[in-house]
Every structure is written in structure tokens, then in C-alpha cells.
Scaffold this motif. Structure first.
Motif, PDB file in Angstrom:
ATOM      1  N   TYR A 116      32.085 -73.348 -19.070  1.00  0.00           N
ATOM      2  CA  TYR A 116      30.869 -73.307 -19.619  1.00  0.00           C
ATOM      3  C   TYR A 116      30.594 -73.208 -20.988  1.00  0.00           C
ATOM      4  O   TYR A 116      30.294 -72.126 -21.470  1.00  0.00           O
ATOM      5  N   PRO A 117      30.759 -74.062 -22.034  1.00  0.00           N
ATOM      6  CA  PRO A 117      30.691 -74.133 -23.565  1.00  0.00           C
ATOM      7  C   PRO A 117      29.458 -73.452 -23.870  1.00  0.00           C
ATOM      8  O   PRO A 117      29.140 -72.838 -24.871  1.00  0.00           O
ATOM      9  N   PHE A 118      28.368 -73.740 -22.960  1.00  0.00           N
ATOM     10  CA  PHE A 118      26.934 -73.079 -23.533  1.00  0.00           C
ATOM     11  C   PHE A 118      26.939 -71.726 -23.631  1.00  0.00           C
ATOM     12  O   PHE A 118      25.876 -71.202 -24.381  1.00  0.00           O
ATOM     13  N   LEU A 119      27.739 -70.855 -22.897  1.00  0.00           N
ATOM     14  CA  LEU A 119      27.873 -69.510 -23.071  1.00  0.00           C
ATOM     15  C   LEU A 119      28.307 -69.035 -24.432  1.00  0.00           C
ATOM     16  O   LEU A 119      28.007 -67.821 -24.932  1.00  0.00           O
ATOM     17  N   GLU A 120      28.562 -69.950 -25.544  1.00  0.00           N
ATOM     18  CA  GLU A 120      28.784 -69.526 -26.699  1.00  0.00           C
ATOM     19  C   GLU A 120      27.522 -69.668 -27.466  1.00  0.00           C
ATOM     20  O   GLU A 120      27.592 -69.570 -28.853  1.00  0.00           O
ATOM     21  N   GLU A 121      26.248 -70.227 -26.874  1.00  0.00           N
ATOM     22  CA  GLU A 121      25.302 -70.797 -27.755  1.00  0.00           C
ATOM     23  C   GLU A 121      24.249 -69.640 -27.938  1.00  0.00           C
ATOM     24  O   GLU A 121      23.191 -70.010 -28.516  1.00  0.00           O
ATOM     25  N   PHE A 122      24.551 -68.350 -27.322  1.00  0.00           N
ATOM     26  CA  PHE A 122      23.580 -67.158 -27.644  1.00  0.00           C
ATOM     27  C   PHE A 122      23.542 -66.732 -29.122  1.00  0.00           C
ATOM     28  O   PHE A 122      24.703 -66.768 -29.699  1.00  0.00           O
ATOM     29  N   ASP A 123      22.505 -66.317 -29.679  1.00  0.00           N
ATOM     30  CA  ASP A 123      22.565 -65.681 -30.810  1.00  0.00           C
ATOM     31  C   ASP A 123      23.257 -64.430 -30.715  1.00  0.00           C
ATOM     32  O   ASP A 123      23.894 -64.216 -31.627  1.00  0.00           O
ATOM     33  N   ARG A 124      23.068 -63.760 -29.685  1.00  0.00           N
ATOM     34  CA  ARG A 124      23.733 -62.426 -29.655  1.00  0.00           C
ATOM     35  C   ARG A 124      24.247 -62.491 -28.035  1.00  0.00           C
ATOM     36  O   ARG A 124      23.440 -62.827 -27.352  1.00  0.00           O
ATOM     37  N   ARG A 125      25.663 -61.692 -27.831  1.00  0.00           N
ATOM     38  CA  ARG A 125      26.105 -61.712 -26.466  1.00  0.00           C
ATOM     39  C   ARG A 125      26.545 -60.268 -26.379  1.00  0.00           C
ATOM     40  O   ARG A 125      27.193 -59.875 -27.036  1.00  0.00           O
ATOM     41  N   TYR A 126      25.847 -59.669 -25.128  1.00  0.00           N
ATOM     42  CA  TYR A 126      25.969 -58.285 -24.678  1.00  0.00           C
ATOM     43  C   TYR A 126      26.711 -58.478 -23.158  1.00  0.00           C
ATOM     44  O   TYR A 126      26.320 -58.590 -22.460  1.00  0.00           O
ATOM     45  N   ILE A 127      28.182 -57.938 -23.390  1.00  0.00           N
ATOM     46  CA  ILE A 127      28.858 -58.431 -22.432  1.00  0.00           C
ATOM     47  C   ILE A 127      29.503 -56.943 -21.789  1.00  0.00           C
ATOM     48  O   ILE A 127      30.306 -56.477 -22.533  1.00  0.00           O
ATOM     49  N   SER A 128      29.316 -56.694 -20.639  1.00  0.00           N
ATOM     50  CA  SER A 128      29.553 -55.217 -20.132  1.00  0.00           C
ATOM     51  C   SER A 128      31.027 -54.955 -20.722  1.00  0.00           C
ATOM     52  O   SER A 128      31.194 -53.782 -20.940  1.00  0.00           O
ATOM     53  N   GLY A 129      31.755 -55.859 -20.223  1.00  0.00           N
ATOM     54  CA  GLY A 129      33.351 -55.633 -20.323  1.00  0.00           C
ATOM     55  C   GLY A 129      33.803 -54.975 -21.625  1.00  0.00           C
ATOM     56  O   GLY A 129      34.364 -54.038 -21.874  1.00  0.00           O
ATOM     57  N   HIS A 130      32.930 -55.619 -22.624  1.00  0.00           N
ATOM     58  CA  HIS A 130      33.225 -55.210 -24.006  1.00  0.00           C
ATOM     59  C   HIS A 130      32.425 -53.920 -24.420  1.00  0.00           C
ATOM     60  O   HIS A 130      32.748 -53.213 -25.643  1.00  0.00           O
ATOM     61  N   MET A 131      31.375 -53.891 -23.685  1.00  0.00           N
ATOM     62  CA  MET A 131      30.541 -52.496 -24.066  1.00  0.00           C
ATOM     63  C   MET A 131      30.732 -51.146 -23.288  1.00  0.00           C
ATOM     64  O   MET A 131      30.510 -50.225 -23.764  1.00  0.00           O
ATOM     65  N   GLY A 132      31.733 -51.400 -22.389  1.00  0.00           N
ATOM     66  CA  GLY A 132      32.193 -50.400 -21.638  1.00  0.00           C
ATOM     67  C   GLY A 132      31.120 -49.575 -20.570  1.00  0.00           C
ATOM     68  O   GLY A 132      31.328 -48.256 -20.072  1.00  0.00           O
ATOM     69  N   VAL A 133      29.980 -50.347 -20.382  1.00  0.00           N
ATOM     70  CA  VAL A 133      28.952 -49.910 -19.554  1.00  0.00           C
ATOM     71  C   VAL A 133      28.275 -51.039 -18.813  1.00  0.00           C
ATOM     72  O   VAL A 133      28.188 -52.138 -19.377  1.00  0.00           O
ATOM     73  N   THR A 134      27.883 -51.003 -17.470  1.00  0.00           N
ATOM     74  CA  THR A 134      27.396 -51.815 -16.949  1.00  0.00           C
ATOM     75  C   THR A 134      25.831 -51.528 -16.420  1.00  0.00           C
ATOM     76  O   THR A 134      25.220 -50.650 -16.659  1.00  0.00           O
ATOM     77  N   LYS A 135      25.115 -52.813 -16.416  1.00  0.00           N
ATOM     78  CA  LYS A 135      23.616 -52.771 -15.678  1.00  0.00           C
ATOM     79  C   LYS A 135      23.697 -52.055 -14.270  1.00  0.00           C
ATOM     80  O   LYS A 135      24.660 -52.472 -13.827  1.00  0.00           O
ATOM     81  N   PRO A 136      22.834 -51.059 -14.275  1.00  0.00           N
ATOM     82  CA  PRO A 136      21.704 -50.893 -14.669  1.00  0.00           C
ATOM     83  C   PRO A 136      21.765 -49.520 -15.440  1.00  0.00           C
ATOM     84  O   PRO A 136      20.599 -48.794 -15.672  1.00  0.00           O
ATOM     85  N   ASP A 137      22.962 -49.054 -15.840  1.00  0.00           N
ATOM     86  CA  ASP A 137      23.062 -48.065 -16.649  1.00  0.00           C
ATOM     87  C   ASP A 137      22.000 -47.975 -17.909  1.00  0.00           C
ATOM     88  O   ASP A 137      22.076 -48.993 -18.823  1.00  0.00           O
ATOM     89  N   PRO A 138      21.067 -47.001 -18.024  1.00  0.00           N
ATOM     90  CA  PRO A 138      20.109 -47.158 -19.248  1.00  0.00           C
ATOM     91  C   PRO A 138      21.069 -47.338 -20.551  1.00  0.00           C
ATOM     92  O   PRO A 138      20.381 -47.596 -21.528  1.00  0.00           O
ATOM     93  N   ARG A 139      22.279 -46.768 -20.706  1.00  0.00           N
ATOM     94  CA  ARG A 139      22.810 -46.954 -22.134  1.00  0.00           C
ATOM     95  C   ARG A 139      22.958 -48.344 -22.665  1.00  0.00           C
ATOM     96  O   ARG A 139      22.982 -48.612 -23.883  1.00  0.00           O
ATOM     97  N   ILE A 140      22.905 -49.160 -21.519  1.00  0.00           N
ATOM     98  CA  ILE A 140      23.617 -50.801 -22.028  1.00  0.00           C
ATOM     99  C   ILE A 140      22.212 -51.342 -22.603  1.00  0.00           C
ATOM    100  O   ILE A 140      22.243 -51.818 -23.542  1.00  0.00           O
ATOM    101  N   TYR A 141      20.834 -50.770 -22.099  1.00  0.00           N
ATOM    102  CA  TYR A 141      19.599 -51.431 -22.830  1.00  0.00           C
ATOM    103  C   TYR A 141      19.710 -50.649 -24.222  1.00  0.00           C
ATOM    104  O   TYR A 141      19.171 -51.250 -25.238  1.00  0.00           O
ATOM    105  N   GLU A 142      19.919 -49.369 -24.224  1.00  0.00           N
ATOM    106  CA  GLU A 142      19.728 -48.805 -25.377  1.00  0.00           C
ATOM    107  C   GLU A 142      20.619 -49.416 -26.615  1.00  0.00           C
ATOM    108  O   GLU A 142      20.330 -49.567 -27.623  1.00  0.00           O
ATOM    109  N   MET A 143      21.983 -49.922 -25.816  1.00  0.00           N
ATOM    110  CA  MET A 143      23.009 -50.600 -26.889  1.00  0.00           C
ATOM    111  C   MET A 143      22.393 -51.796 -27.528  1.00  0.00           C
ATOM    112  O   MET A 143      22.749 -51.973 -28.892  1.00  0.00           O
ATOM    113  N   VAL A 144      21.749 -52.373 -26.534  1.00  0.00           N
ATOM    114  CA  VAL A 144      21.158 -53.662 -27.022  1.00  0.00           C
ATOM    115  C   VAL A 144      20.278 -53.489 -28.248  1.00  0.00           C
ATOM    116  O   VAL A 144      20.200 -54.446 -29.228  1.00  0.00           O
TER     117      VAL A 144
END
Length: 206
Positions: A122-150
Motif C-alpha cells: 500500500y504505497p499510500f502509507l508513505e504519503e503522511f507528513d509524519r508517521r508514528y509507528i508503535s514498533g519504532h516508538m517502543g510503546v503502543t496505544k492506548p498508553d498515554p506515553r505514545i500520545y505525549e510522544m506525538v
């Protein structure tokens, strides 16, 4: 005026994510129900979304459950068939927002390797201005930390973020931080919300 950005979840917002449907088609509903009852497959997938190695996680679970090893390995070998198809109207909404110069972000529970597979399909997944992907961030939704990181990364105030997700707990966690939220049930409902917010023109996603 407060800067605004639109934040998309991916699974069941831009791409259907239906492992149960896949297994029903491949092994039959009765065996699928027994399989899902025997192994917590969503917990297995959570480990991948937290950034653990995709193939190793799946192999570990397969080795621990030899009676279901073939079925477990399908989660790796045929993953893209579970993450299908794209939700075309949502993709059109994404692109319409970008044409309107509205910043568009992704915030998704997704593994490192599975996201790479997804981008190839799905090449459209490269069309975002910013991508926040949990695997790279080391934390998943709904942990409040992921929203804080964004928030820390994008520099937009919580009230300037409008987030669509199909899971209530993820929406609730974002709302608790002051984000605007939309519980995604259909792409038309999401489009209507964006029009009401003045972020998308009527008919802009056709």
C-alpha cells in the motif's frame, strides 16, 4: 489560529485488519474459534507492535504450541492477506486533506517489519507528513506515553489534533490528553466529521 493536523489510525481505518476473517476462509470458522481460544493471538501481535522481531515472535509461539504450529506460522507467512483490502474512501480522504494543505499524520500500532510489508503493498502509507509507528516508538496505544510522544515531536497542541481510530480505548486515551477524536465506524462518517470541522470541502474526497 491554532495549527491543526489530522491523525489517522491505519488498521480498520485505512486498511481492513481482520485476522478472524482470514482464518475462517482458510481453516473454517469452527477450527478458527478453537485456535483463537487456545492461543492469545492478539497478545502475540501486541509483542510485534511493541517492536519485537516479527518472525521470532511468531516462531516462539508456534514452537510453544505444536498442535497449532502451521496455523500460527500463517500469521507471519500470510500476514498481508489479513491486512486487506485498503479502504478506498479513507485513502481518498487522506489525499484530499493533503491537497488542502492540512498536515496528515499516522498513529498506528504496527510492527517494524509488518509496516514495511504494508508499505510495499500500500504505497499510500508513505504519503503522511509524519508517521508514528508503535514498533519504532517502543510503546503502543492506548498508553498515554505514545500520545505525549506525538505531541512532543509535531509541536502541535493537543487541541489542534483530530484523531480517528476504530478502538474506543485508543480514542479515550487521546481525548484524556485534550485531542479532538473521532471513533471510526465508516469512511463516510469520518468524511462528514472532517467537513463539519472545516478541514475538508464538501465532495473534496470524491
Amino acid at each position: 489560529m491554532t495549527e491543526r493536523a489530522v491523525v489517522f489510525d491505519i488498521g480498520n481505518v485505512l486498511i481492513e485488519w481482520q485476522p478472524e476473517r482470514f482464518y475462517d476462509a482458510v481453516i473454517g470458522r469452527a477450527r478458527r474459534e478453537a485456535f483463537f481460544a487456545a492461543i492469545d493471538l492478539h497478545a502475540m501481535n501486541d509483542r510485534v507492535d511493541q517492536g519485537q522481531p516479527f518472525v521470532q515472535v511468531i516462531r516462539d509461539v508456534a514452537d510453544a504450541n505444536p498442535d497449532w504450529a502451521d496455523e500460527v506460522m500463517m500469521w507471519h507467512d500470510r500476514w498481508i492477506e489479513m491486512a486487506a483490502p485498503a479502504i478506498d474512501q479513507s485513502v481518498r480522504i487522506l489525499r484530499a486533506l493533503r491537497r488542502a494543505d492540512v498536515p496528515v499524520f499516522a498513529l498506528s500500532n504496527f510492527g517494524i517489519e509488518t509496516f514495511e510489508i504494508g508499505v510495499r503493498e500500500y504505497p499510500f502509507l508513505e504519503e503522511f507528513d509524519r508517521r508514528y509507528i508503535s514498533g519504532h516508538m517502543g510503546v503502543t496505544k492506548p498508553d498515554p506515553r505514545i500520545y505525549e510522544m506525538v505531541e512532543a515531536d509535531c509541536g502541535i497542541s493537543p487541541s489542534g489534533l483530530l484523531f480517528a481510530d476504530d478502538r474506543q480505548e485508543n480514542i479515550d486515551a487521546a481525548a484524556a490528553r485534550g485531542w479532538g477524536v473521532h471513533l471510526f465506524k465508516s469512511p463516510q462518517g469520518w468524511e462528514d466529521r472532517l467537513i463539519a470541522e472545516g478541514l475538508l470541502a464538501e465532495g473534496g474526497a470524491t
